[in-house]
Design a protein around this motif. Structure first.
Motif, PDB file in Angstrom:
ATOM      1  N   ASP A  26       0.796  -1.217   0.000  1.00 49.52           N
ATOM      2  CA  ASP A  26       0.000   0.000   0.000  1.00 49.52           C
ATOM      3  C   ASP A  26       0.834   1.275   0.000  1.00 49.52           C
ATOM      4  O   ASP A  26       0.325   2.356   0.284  1.00 49.52           O
ATOM      5  N   LEU A  27       2.114   1.173  -0.319  1.00 45.94           N
ATOM      6  CA  LEU A  27       2.983   2.344  -0.358  1.00 45.94           C
ATOM      7  C   LEU A  27       2.578   3.252  -1.513  1.00 45.94           C
ATOM      8  O   LEU A  27       2.548   2.840  -2.673  1.00 45.94           O
ATOM      9  N   ASP A  28       2.277   4.484  -1.188  1.00 42.92           N
ATOM     10  CA  ASP A  28       1.783   5.474  -2.146  1.00 42.92           C
ATOM     11  C   ASP A  28       2.896   5.921  -3.091  1.00 42.92           C
ATOM     12  O   ASP A  28       4.021   6.193  -2.669  1.00 42.92           O
ATOM     13  N   ARG A  29       2.601   5.998  -4.385  1.00 41.93           N
ATOM     14  CA  ARG A  29       3.595   6.419  -5.365  1.00 41.93           C
ATOM     15  C   ARG A  29       4.151   7.818  -5.101  1.00 41.93           C
ATOM     16  O   ARG A  29       5.279   8.128  -5.505  1.00 41.93           O
ATOM     17  N   SER A  30       3.378   8.658  -4.446  1.00 37.47           N
ATOM     18  CA  SER A  30       3.830  10.028  -4.197  1.00 37.47           C
ATOM     19  C   SER A  30       4.585  10.164  -2.876  1.00 37.47           C
ATOM     20  O   SER A  30       4.990  11.265  -2.502  1.00 37.47           O
ATOM     21  N   SER A  31       4.812   9.052  -2.176  1.00 38.10           N
ATOM     22  CA  SER A  31       5.457   9.095  -0.867  1.00 38.10           C
ATOM     23  C   SER A  31       6.975   9.017  -0.985  1.00 38.10           C
ATOM     24  O   SER A  31       7.530   8.523  -1.977  1.00 38.10           O
ATOM     25  N   ALA A  32       7.641   9.484   0.073  1.00 37.31           N
ATOM     26  CA  ALA A  32       9.098   9.385   0.130  1.00 37.31           C
ATOM     27  C   ALA A  32       9.535   7.924   0.172  1.00 37.31           C
ATOM     28  O   ALA A  32      10.570   7.552  -0.390  1.00 37.31           O
ATOM     29  N   GLY A  33       8.738   7.072   0.829  1.00 34.24           N
ATOM     30  CA  GLY A  33       9.060   5.659   0.909  1.00 34.24           C
ATOM     31  C   GLY A  33       9.086   4.995  -0.457  1.00 34.24           C
ATOM     32  O   GLY A  33       9.920   4.126  -0.727  1.00 34.24           O
ATOM     33  N   TYR A  34       8.160   5.387  -1.322  1.00 30.54           N
ATOM     34  CA  TYR A  34       8.128   4.836  -2.687  1.00 30.54           C
ATOM     35  C   TYR A  34       9.389   5.246  -3.450  1.00 30.54           C
ATOM     36  O   TYR A  34      10.017   4.430  -4.124  1.00 30.54           O
ATOM     37  N   ALA A  35       9.756   6.518  -3.329  1.00 35.01           N
ATOM     38  CA  ALA A  35      10.959   7.003  -4.007  1.00 35.01           C
ATOM     39  C   ALA A  35      12.194   6.262  -3.508  1.00 35.01           C
ATOM     40  O   ALA A  35      13.091   5.920  -4.295  1.00 35.01           O
ATOM     41  N   ASP A  36      12.249   5.998  -2.193  1.00 30.69           N
ATOM     42  CA  ASP A  36      13.382   5.256  -1.632  1.00 30.69           C
ATOM     43  C   ASP A  36      13.423   3.828  -2.163  1.00 30.69           C
ATOM     44  O   ASP A  36      14.489   3.312  -2.505  1.00 30.69           O
ATOM     45  N   ALA A  37      12.260   3.176  -2.225  1.00 29.35           N
ATOM     46  CA  ALA A  37      12.206   1.798  -2.715  1.00 29.35           C
ATOM     47  C   ALA A  37      12.621   1.728  -4.180  1.00 29.35           C
ATOM     48  O   ALA A  37      13.292   0.782  -4.610  1.00 29.35           O
ATOM     49  N   ALA A  38      12.216   2.730  -4.967  1.00 30.83           N
ATOM     50  CA  ALA A  38      12.613   2.772  -6.369  1.00 30.83           C
ATOM     51  C   ALA A  38      14.122   2.977  -6.498  1.00 30.83           C
ATOM     52  O   ALA A  38      14.785   2.345  -7.337  1.00 30.83           O
ATOM     53  N   ARG A  39      14.683   3.824  -5.651  1.00 34.39           N
ATOM     54  CA  ARG A  39      16.126   4.063  -5.678  1.00 34.39           C
ATOM     55  C   ARG A  39      16.882   2.817  -5.244  1.00 34.39           C
ATOM     56  O   ARG A  39      17.952   2.502  -5.773  1.00 34.39           O
ATOM     57  N   LEU A  40      16.333   2.076  -4.276  1.00 36.92           N
ATOM     58  CA  LEU A  40      16.939   0.815  -3.870  1.00 36.92           C
ATOM     59  C   LEU A  40      16.983  -0.161  -5.043  1.00 36.92           C
ATOM     60  O   LEU A  40      18.017  -0.776  -5.323  1.00 36.92           O
ATOM     61  N   GLY A  41      15.849  -0.315  -5.733  1.00 40.58           N
ATOM     62  CA  GLY A  41      15.815  -1.199  -6.894  1.00 40.58           C
ATOM     63  C   GLY A  41      16.789  -0.772  -7.971  1.00 40.58           C
ATOM     64  O   GLY A  41      17.426  -1.603  -8.623  1.00 40.58           O
ATOM     65  N   TRP A  42      16.923   0.548  -8.136  1.00 42.62           N
ATOM     66  CA  TRP A  42      17.852   1.093  -9.140  1.00 42.62           C
ATOM     67  C   TRP A  42      19.294   0.732  -8.789  1.00 42.62           C
ATOM     68  O   TRP A  42      20.066   0.299  -9.653  1.00 42.62           O
ATOM     69  N   MET A  43      19.656   0.884  -7.524  1.00 39.00           N
ATOM     70  CA  MET A  43      21.032   0.571  -7.103  1.00 39.00           C
ATOM     71  C   MET A  43      21.310  -0.925  -7.195  1.00 39.00           C
ATOM     72  O   MET A  43      22.366  -1.345  -7.671  1.00 39.00           O
ATOM     73  N   LEU A  44      20.377  -1.729  -6.739  1.00 37.60           N
ATOM     74  CA  LEU A  44      20.567  -3.177  -6.803  1.00 37.60           C
ATOM     75  C   LEU A  44      20.616  -3.674  -8.238  1.00 37.60           C
ATOM     76  O   LEU A  44      21.321  -4.627  -8.559  1.00 37.60           O
ATOM     77  N   GLY A  45      19.847  -3.017  -9.099  1.00 37.72           N
ATOM     78  CA  GLY A  45      19.773  -3.431 -10.491  1.00 37.72           C
ATOM     79  C   GLY A  45      21.034  -3.179 -11.293  1.00 37.72           C
ATOM     80  O   GLY A  45      21.142  -3.656 -12.431  1.00 37.72           O
ATOM     81  N   GLN A  46      21.990  -2.471 -10.727  1.00 42.68           N
ATOM     82  CA  GLN A  46      23.251  -2.255 -11.444  1.00 42.68           C
ATOM     83  C   GLN A  46      24.008  -3.562 -11.662  1.00 42.68           C
ATOM     84  O   GLN A  46      24.706  -3.722 -12.663  1.00 42.68           O
ATOM     85  N   HIS A  47      23.868  -4.491 -10.708  1.00 41.50           N
ATOM     86  CA  HIS A  47      24.634  -5.738 -10.802  1.00 41.50           C
ATOM     87  C   HIS A  47      23.792  -6.992 -10.576  1.00 41.50           C
ATOM     88  O   HIS A  47      24.326  -8.106 -10.659  1.00 41.50           O
ATOM     89  N   HIS A  48      22.509  -6.816 -10.277  1.00 38.64           N
ATOM     90  CA  HIS A  48      21.635  -7.951 -10.015  1.00 38.64           C
ATOM     91  C   HIS A  48      20.312  -7.766 -10.751  1.00 38.64           C
ATOM     92  O   HIS A  48      20.000  -6.680 -11.234  1.00 38.64           O
TER      93      HIS A  48
END
Length: 302
Positions: free
Chosen positions: A98-120
């Motif tokens: 239920d994490l809202d797309r406009s929330s800071a938590g969503y932005a953090d989760a997207a950034r986490l996926g972006w960083m992990l996706g560099q090598h995984h």
């Protein structure tokens, strides 16, 4: 006629089995590949899509034919997923739906996926919220941070799949339309069919049985799993993963990283139990509690 221990018995020929009838199953029980977003969102409105039709069918009173079709389908997904993950290094991201797309938590989760996706390859439960955000980050892993931030801002215009799945999905589809993103895996379930699958998972292993789906989701994440703040489902995943690591041999332990010290020690204090459970086991030293997504990503690049 055959003799068994001196007695004659008559063996009746087995009647030819009738062709299997799967009734009105909307899915192919013998499919050979994982789903794509385009398959599940094959038509509009969403209520008429393959995903919605399948969920509605799964909620009907089960018949033997339907039960068999679902079992065969999930087995076929198992086979397709086994083929797909071969040669890929998957890291899981678990978190609330239920994490809202406009929330800071969503932005953090997207950034986490972006960083992990560099090598995984990023793997999630394939739904909305934190799962969508992490799949988005993995999808955009080879784009810039600015591209990621602008995409998150665009998605924020339709923050949730409530009240309209159509609007929520349409906004995401405008992002992926014509874009060649990175690989990302989603493993959702029609058991939670009221939660639509996100379109940033380029490969979708959707199951009928949630217990199967949960076990498979954890098993394929050989590089480790990051747990964002979540509720019942995320807590279940933490301790299901912990159980696997508890009995694992040293070479097969996968790292577990919980994000949010206050959350996991006070709000839902899973960390103290997890830490106690790990002591003296092969998993000790592979469980971590950090405060930021950057801290979590650093553990995979150390």
């Amino acid at each position: 006629m055959r003799k068994l221990r001196g007695r004659s018995i008559r063996v009746r020929p087995i009647a030819e089995a009738p062709p299997l009838d799967y009734g009105d199953a909307p899915v192919d029980p013998y499919r050979h590949s994982l789903y794509t977003p385009a398959e599940l969102y094959d038509v509009r409105p969403y209520a008429d899509s393959l995903d919605a039709r399948t969920y509605a069918w799964s909620r009907e009173t089960p018949t033997p034919q339907a039960t068999l079709a679902q079992a065969l389908h999930d087995h076929a997904i198992d086979e397709a997923l086994t083929t797909w993950v071969t040669g890929r290094h998957l890291v899981g991201v678990m978190g609330g739906h239920d994490l809202d797309r406009s929330s800071a938590g969503y932005a953090d989760a997207a950034r986490l996926g972006w960083m992990l996706g560099q090598h995984h390859v990023v793997a999630t439960g394939g739904g909305p919220g934190a799962m969508e955000a992490a799949n988005l980050g993995g999808f955009l892993a080879h784009f810039s941070r600015d591209d990621l931030a602008s995409t998150v801002a665009t998605l924020g215009a339709v923050p949730s799949f409530h009240p309209s799945i159509d609007q929520w999905a349409a906004k995401a589809l405008t992002v992926v339309d014509g874009m060649r993103g990175g690989e990302s895996l989603g493993i959702p379930t029609w058991f939670y069919g009221h939660e639509p699958p996100n379109v940033f998972a380029t490969a979708i292993a959707k199951y009928f049985r949630n217990a199967t789906r949960e076990a498979i989701l954890l098993q394929v994440c050989g590089a480790g799993i990051v747990f964002l703040p979540g509720a019942g489902g995320t807590v279940q995943e933490i301790f299901q993963d912990a159980c696997e690591n508890y009995y694992a041999t040293p070479e097969s332990v996968a790292p577990m990283i919980l994000i949010g010290t206050r959350y996991w020690t006070e709000t839902l204090p899973a960390w103290p139990l997890l830490l106690s459970l790990s002591r003296g086991r092969a998993m000790e030293g592979h469980v971590h509690l950090v405060d930021t997504v950057d801290d979590a990503a650093d553990l995979f690049s150390a």
